[in-house]
Design a protein around this motif. Structure first.
Motif, PDB file in Angstrom:
ATOM      1  N   ARG A 143      -2.781  13.538  -0.313  1.00 54.87           N
ATOM      2  CA  ARG A 143      -2.323  12.591  -0.909  1.00 54.87           C
ATOM      3  C   ARG A 143      -0.817  11.874  -0.545  1.00 54.87           C
ATOM      4  O   ARG A 143      -1.063  10.699   0.123  1.00 54.87           O
ATOM      5  CB  ARG A 143      -1.896  12.165  -2.408  1.00 54.87           C
ATOM      6  CG  ARG A 143      -2.369  12.435  -3.380  1.00 54.87           C
ATOM      7  CD  ARG A 143      -2.080  12.034  -5.159  1.00 54.87           C
ATOM      8  NE  ARG A 143      -3.297  12.205  -6.100  1.00 54.87           N
ATOM      9  CZ  ARG A 143      -3.897  10.881  -6.243  1.00 54.87           C
ATOM     10  NH1 ARG A 143      -3.594  10.069  -5.662  1.00 54.87           N
ATOM     11  NH2 ARG A 143      -4.823  10.955  -6.974  1.00 54.87           N
TER      12      ARG A 143
ATOM     13  N   GLU B 117       1.317  -1.629   0.200  1.00 55.99           N
ATOM     14  CA  GLU B 117       0.107  -0.196   0.010  1.00 55.99           C
ATOM     15  C   GLU B 117       0.847   1.188  -0.097  1.00 55.99           C
ATOM     16  O   GLU B 117       0.386   2.121  -0.395  1.00 55.99           O
ATOM     17  CB  GLU B 117      -0.895   0.326   1.431  1.00 55.99           C
ATOM     18  CG  GLU B 117      -2.538  -0.768   1.148  1.00 55.99           C
ATOM     19  CD  GLU B 117      -3.018  -0.915   2.109  1.00 55.99           C
ATOM     20  OE1 GLU B 117      -2.671  -0.102   3.723  1.00 55.99           O
ATOM     21  OE2 GLU B 117      -3.699  -1.634   2.324  1.00 55.99           O
ATOM     22  N   GLN B 118       1.904   1.307   0.893  1.00 58.89           N
ATOM     23  CA  GLN B 118       3.005   2.200   0.693  1.00 58.89           C
ATOM     24  C   GLN B 118       3.335   2.773  -0.301  1.00 58.89           C
ATOM     25  O   GLN B 118       3.784   4.069  -1.049  1.00 58.89           O
ATOM     26  CB  GLN B 118       4.102   2.041   2.143  1.00 58.89           C
ATOM     27  CG  GLN B 118       3.376   2.597   3.311  1.00 58.89           C
ATOM     28  CD  GLN B 118       2.928   3.932   3.328  1.00 58.89           C
ATOM     29  OE1 GLN B 118       3.414   4.969   3.457  1.00 58.89           O
ATOM     30  NE2 GLN B 118       1.699   3.638   4.031  1.00 58.89           N
TER      31      GLN B 118
ATOM     32  N   LYS C 114      -0.577  10.437   3.673  1.00 62.44           N
ATOM     33  CA  LYS C 114      -1.070   8.425   3.527  1.00 62.44           C
ATOM     34  C   LYS C 114       0.379   7.845   3.573  1.00 62.44           C
ATOM     35  O   LYS C 114       0.128   6.733   4.115  1.00 62.44           O
ATOM     36  CB  LYS C 114      -2.224   8.283   2.369  1.00 62.44           C
ATOM     37  CG  LYS C 114      -3.524   8.354   2.264  1.00 62.44           C
ATOM     38  CD  LYS C 114      -4.311   8.330   1.548  1.00 62.44           C
ATOM     39  CE  LYS C 114      -5.321   8.203   1.157  1.00 62.44           C
ATOM     40  NZ  LYS C 114      -5.842   7.377  -0.165  1.00 62.44           N
ATOM     41  N   ILE C 115       1.635   9.237   3.525  1.00 64.75           N
ATOM     42  CA  ILE C 115       2.596   8.103   3.493  1.00 64.75           C
ATOM     43  C   ILE C 115       3.610   8.260   4.431  1.00 64.75           C
ATOM     44  O   ILE C 115       3.601   9.268   5.404  1.00 64.75           O
ATOM     45  CB  ILE C 115       3.509   8.592   1.810  1.00 64.75           C
ATOM     46  CG1 ILE C 115       2.711   8.330   1.069  1.00 64.75           C
ATOM     47  CG2 ILE C 115       4.976   7.496   1.932  1.00 64.75           C
ATOM     48  CD1 ILE C 115       3.313   9.066  -0.141  1.00 64.75           C
TER      49      ILE C 115
ATOM     50  N   SER D  44       2.473   1.918  -3.458  1.00 64.88           N
ATOM     51  CA  SER D  44       1.161   2.663  -4.365  1.00 64.88           C
ATOM     52  C   SER D  44       1.113   4.113  -4.006  1.00 64.88           C
ATOM     53  O   SER D  44       0.930   4.315  -5.545  1.00 64.88           O
ATOM     54  CB  SER D  44      -0.076   1.654  -3.980  1.00 64.88           C
ATOM     55  OG  SER D  44      -1.003   1.508  -2.786  1.00 64.88           O
ATOM     56  N   TYR D  45       1.402   4.164  -2.263  1.00 65.62           N
ATOM     57  CA  TYR D  45       0.552   6.165  -2.116  1.00 65.62           C
ATOM     58  C   TYR D  45       1.546   6.623  -3.108  1.00 65.62           C
ATOM     59  O   TYR D  45       1.611   7.877  -3.388  1.00 65.62           O
ATOM     60  CB  TYR D  45       0.507   5.962  -0.730  1.00 65.62           C
ATOM     61  CG  TYR D  45      -0.370   5.085  -0.307  1.00 65.62           C
ATOM     62  CD1 TYR D  45      -2.312   4.889  -0.682  1.00 65.62           C
ATOM     63  CD2 TYR D  45      -0.616   4.819   1.275  1.00 65.62           C
ATOM     64  CE1 TYR D  45      -3.097   4.307  -0.523  1.00 65.62           C
ATOM     65  CE2 TYR D  45      -1.644   4.241   1.657  1.00 65.62           C
ATOM     66  CZ  TYR D  45      -2.337   3.583   1.145  1.00 65.62           C
ATOM     67  OH  TYR D  45      -3.772   3.235   1.712  1.00 65.62           O
TER      68      TYR D  45
END
Length: 200
Positions: free
Chosen positions: A145, A96-97, A148-149, A99-100
């Protein structure tokens, strides 16, 4: 002769995940040991009604000993399942990280290109309040955006994007003190993006 021409195909054996090979072997050994252990208690001399199990003076009968062995096997499987679940969760978070980061990287590059294009137009004397408002909204979206990282660099860039959004919302009223010492230039943005990409 009736079977002549019939094509027999052996079914492919099921593929066992690599992480389960070790536990399956250990489970097989534990089950085999437990069965042998239980069988030996059944064949023990009749005058003995119990046999020692573990350290100390405690004794366990055959069925109780087997139950204890099965409890240990269940405990082992439970612990291994928890470990696998944790590893799967970590792998999912890492995916997920990544893709973020990729999504944020593209959004930043797009905002940088739009900003550079507009700045070039302003140097030629063209100013458009509508475009400045759009740039402000775009940098806000990029900042969201980045939220989220994980990591210090991502959070710093997140703050820089919000400061750039504030700058483009009112360029005439902007004061460098609003940045709190942060460098909000495009070069600074790209430096942070490179750092985030390297770490993820």
């Amino acid at each position: 002769m009736a079977l002549k021409g019939v094509n027999f195909r052996l079914a492919k054996p099921p593929i066992v995940p690599t992480d389960w090979v070790g536990p399956i072997i250990i489970l097989f050994m534990l089950l085999t040991s437990g069965i042998v252990f239980y069988a030996l208690t059944l064949w023990r001399p009749r005058q003995s009604k119990a046999f020692p199990f573990g350290a100390g003076d405690a004794t366990l009968s055959g069925p109780v000993a087997l139950e204890r062995v099965l409890e240990q096997i269940g405990f082992f499987l439970e612990q291994h399942s928890a470990t696998l679940a944790s590893q799967e969760s970590q792998a999912k978070n890492l995916s997920e990280q990544k893709s973020y980061v990729e999504a944020a990287k593209m959004a930043v590059q797009r905002a940088v290109n739009h900003t550079r294009h507009y700045i070039a137009g302003r140097r030629a004397g063209d100013r458009d309040r509508r475009i400045e408002r759009e740039l402000s909204d775009e940098w806000l979206e990029v900042g969201e955006r980045l939220r989220k990282i994980n990591g210090f660099e991502a959070q710093e860039l997140h703050m820089i994007c919000f400061l750039k959004a504030r700058f483009w919302s009112d360029t005439d009223g902007w004061n460098d003190s609003y940045a709190g010492g942060r460098d909000i230039s495009i070069e600074s943005v790209l430096k942070y993006v490179g750092s985030i990409t390297t770490k993820n």
